[in-house]
Design an enzyme around this catalytic site. Structure first.
Site, mmCIF file in Angstrom:
data_model
loop_
_atom_site.group_PDB
_atom_site.id
_atom_site.type_symbol
_atom_site.label_atom_id
_atom_site.label_comp_id
_atom_site.label_asym_id
_atom_site.label_seq_id
_atom_site.Cartn_x
_atom_site.Cartn_y
_atom_site.Cartn_z
ATOM 1 N N ASP A 123 0.878 -1.168 0.000
ATOM 2 C CA ASP A 123 0.000 0.000 0.000
ATOM 3 C C ASP A 123 0.917 1.220 0.000
ATOM 4 O O ASP A 123 2.138 1.105 -0.214
ATOM 5 C CB ASP A 123 -0.990 -0.041 1.178
ATOM 6 C CG ASP A 123 -0.323 0.177 2.533
ATOM 7 O OD1 ASP A 123 0.915 0.304 2.587
ATOM 8 O OD2 ASP A 123 -1.055 0.219 3.546
ATOM 9 N N HIS A 124 0.343 2.397 0.246
ATOM 10 C CA HIS A 124 1.136 3.632 0.227
ATOM 11 C C HIS A 124 2.249 3.604 1.285
ATOM 12 O O HIS A 124 3.332 4.136 1.057
ATOM 13 C CB HIS A 124 0.225 4.844 0.440
ATOM 14 C CG HIS A 124 -0.644 4.727 1.660
ATOM 15 N ND1 HIS A 124 -1.695 3.817 1.749
ATOM 16 C CD2 HIS A 124 -0.617 5.360 2.857
ATOM 17 C CE1 HIS A 124 -2.268 3.913 2.923
ATOM 18 N NE2 HIS A 124 -1.633 4.848 3.622
ATOM 19 N N CYS A 139 3.390 -2.996 3.863
ATOM 20 C CA CYS A 139 2.511 -1.871 4.198
ATOM 21 C C CYS A 139 3.241 -1.074 5.283
ATOM 22 O O CYS A 139 4.454 -1.236 5.451
ATOM 23 C CB CYS A 139 1.112 -2.331 4.615
ATOM 24 S SG CYS A 139 1.003 -3.358 6.096
ATOM 25 N N GLY A 140 2.528 -0.206 6.007
ATOM 26 C CA GLY A 140 3.226 0.605 7.000
ATOM 27 C C GLY A 140 3.885 -0.258 8.067
ATOM 28 O O GLY A 140 5.060 -0.086 8.403
ATOM 29 N N THR A 141 3.108 -1.196 8.595
ATOM 30 C CA THR A 141 3.620 -2.070 9.657
ATOM 31 C C THR A 141 3.857 -3.509 9.196
ATOM 32 O O THR A 141 4.494 -4.275 9.916
ATOM 33 C CB THR A 141 2.595 -2.144 10.806
ATOM 34 O OG1 THR A 141 1.368 -2.658 10.248
ATOM 35 C CG2 THR A 141 2.347 -0.781 11.434
ATOM 36 N N GLY A 142 3.273 -3.887 8.083
ATOM 37 C CA GLY A 142 3.295 -5.285 7.633
ATOM 38 C C GLY A 142 2.169 -6.101 8.249
ATOM 39 O O GLY A 142 1.920 -7.239 7.824
ATOM 40 N N ILE A 143 1.492 -5.529 9.231
ATOM 41 C CA ILE A 143 0.494 -6.308 9.987
ATOM 42 C C ILE A 143 -0.795 -6.519 9.181
ATOM 43 O O ILE A 143 -1.278 -7.646 9.039
ATOM 44 C CB ILE A 143 0.195 -5.643 11.345
ATOM 45 C CG1 ILE A 143 1.462 -5.623 12.211
ATOM 46 C CG2 ILE A 143 -0.928 -6.394 12.060
ATOM 47 C CD1 ILE A 143 1.340 -4.797 13.495
ATOM 48 N N GLY A 144 -1.347 -5.432 8.637
ATOM 49 C CA GLY A 144 -2.579 -5.574 7.848
ATOM 50 C C GLY A 144 -2.367 -6.521 6.678
ATOM 51 O O GLY A 144 -3.206 -7.396 6.398
ATOM 52 N N HIS A 164 11.460 -23.341 9.193
ATOM 53 C CA HIS A 164 10.474 -24.003 10.042
ATOM 54 C C HIS A 164 9.054 -23.960 9.482
ATOM 55 O O HIS A 164 8.307 -24.922 9.628
ATOM 56 C CB HIS A 164 10.444 -23.349 11.434
ATOM 57 C CG HIS A 164 11.696 -23.573 12.231
ATOM 58 N ND1 HIS A 164 11.709 -23.545 13.605
ATOM 59 C CD2 HIS A 164 12.966 -23.815 11.854
ATOM 60 C CE1 HIS A 164 12.946 -23.767 14.045
ATOM 61 N NE2 HIS A 164 13.721 -23.931 12.991
ATOM 62 N N ARG A 210 9.198 -32.850 11.884
ATOM 63 C CA ARG A 210 8.384 -32.116 12.868
ATOM 64 C C ARG A 210 7.814 -30.828 12.265
ATOM 65 O O ARG A 210 6.694 -30.423 12.589
ATOM 66 C CB ARG A 210 9.190 -31.823 14.142
ATOM 67 C CG ARG A 210 10.320 -30.839 13.992
ATOM 68 C CD ARG A 210 11.120 -30.752 15.302
ATOM 69 N NE ARG A 210 12.055 -29.641 15.330
ATOM 70 C CZ ARG A 210 13.217 -29.627 14.686
ATOM 71 N NH1 ARG A 210 13.589 -30.655 13.944
ATOM 72 N NH2 ARG A 210 14.021 -28.579 14.768
ATOM 73 N N HIS A 211 8.568 -30.225 11.349
ATOM 74 C CA HIS A 211 8.049 -28.992 10.728
ATOM 75 C C HIS A 211 6.978 -29.323 9.695
ATOM 76 O O HIS A 211 5.966 -28.617 9.593
ATOM 77 C CB HIS A 211 9.198 -28.199 10.111
ATOM 78 C CG HIS A 211 10.175 -27.719 11.138
ATOM 79 N ND1 HIS A 211 9.770 -27.045 12.269
ATOM 80 C CD2 HIS A 211 11.523 -27.833 11.220
ATOM 81 C CE1 HIS A 211 10.825 -26.761 13.008
ATOM 82 N NE2 HIS A 211 11.908 -27.229 12.402
HETATM 83 C C1 RB5 Z 1 -1.779 2.724 6.576
HETATM 84 O O1 RB5 Z 1 -1.807 3.967 7.228
HETATM 85 C C2 RB5 Z 1 -1.415 1.627 7.551
HETATM 86 O O2 RB5 Z 1 -2.446 1.426 8.441
HETATM 87 C C3 RB5 Z 1 -1.088 0.350 6.802
HETATM 88 O O3 RB5 Z 1 -0.043 0.594 5.926
HETATM 89 C C4 RB5 Z 1 -0.665 -0.823 7.652
HETATM 90 O O4 RB5 Z 1 0.309 -0.470 8.557
HETATM 91 C C5 RB5 Z 1 -1.754 -1.594 8.278
HETATM 92 O O5 RB5 Z 1 -1.528 -2.618 8.943
#
Ligand code: RB5
Length: 147
Positions: free
Chosen positions: A8-9, A65-70, A98, A133-134
């Site tokens: 994303d951005h 993405c910003g955090t990689g989490i989404g 693993h 195991r993996h």
């Molecule tokens: C965008 O502002 C941010 O929320 C997205 O890049 C990401 O970090 C979400 O997990």
């Protein structure tokens, strides 16, 4: 190896750097976007890359993405995808050995491009250990998808 890229951005500029780096190193890259720093939802990009991996259009995927989490949460909704959120060199190697992860997710606002490229190099060049195991644990993940 053919690698699908998505961002994303918040991950756009890292994605562009990763694309250049992979191409310079002889990898085939399919860029699923985004293509600017204009604000966009990460979901569609994560799903495009995850579906390409699941359907074997590409061998592996990299999402930023910003955090990689989404990106990682969204990609892991696709059956057959094992997306790993990685911000250090140890887990870059461990998740290939693993988990046989087939998607790498990173946060463009968390780590420098320099570190991201080191993570990418380790992740794309480390083979799955194929230890019993993996395999057993990964099979249990796959079985849980089928329920
Ligand atoms: C965008 O502002 C941010 O929320 C997205 O890049 C990401 O970090 C979400 O997990």
């Amino acid at each position: 190896m053919k690698i699908g890229l998505g961002s994303d951005h918040g991950g756009f500029s890292h994605k562009e750097g990763i694309k250049k780096h992979l191409e310079l190193n002889g990898f085939e890259v399919v860029d699923y976007g985004c293509f600017s720093e204009e604000s966009v939802d990460y979901n569609g990009y994560a799903l495009d890359v995850a579906n390409a991996v699941a359907s074997k259009k590409v061998d592996k995927g990299i999402l930023v993405c910003g955090t990689g989490i989404g990106m990682s949460i969204q990609a892991n909704k696709v059956n057959g995808v094992r997306a790993a959120l990685v911000h250090d060199l140890f887990t870059a190697e461990a998740t290939r050995l693993h988990n046989n992860s087939n998607v790498l997710a990173m946060g463009g606002r968390v780590i420098s491009l320099e570190l991201a490229l080191k993570i990418v190099d380790i992740w794309v060049n480390t083979e799955f250990s194929n230890e019993d195991r993996h395999n057993r644990r990964i099979n249990r993940i796959t079985e849980s998808e089928e329920q």
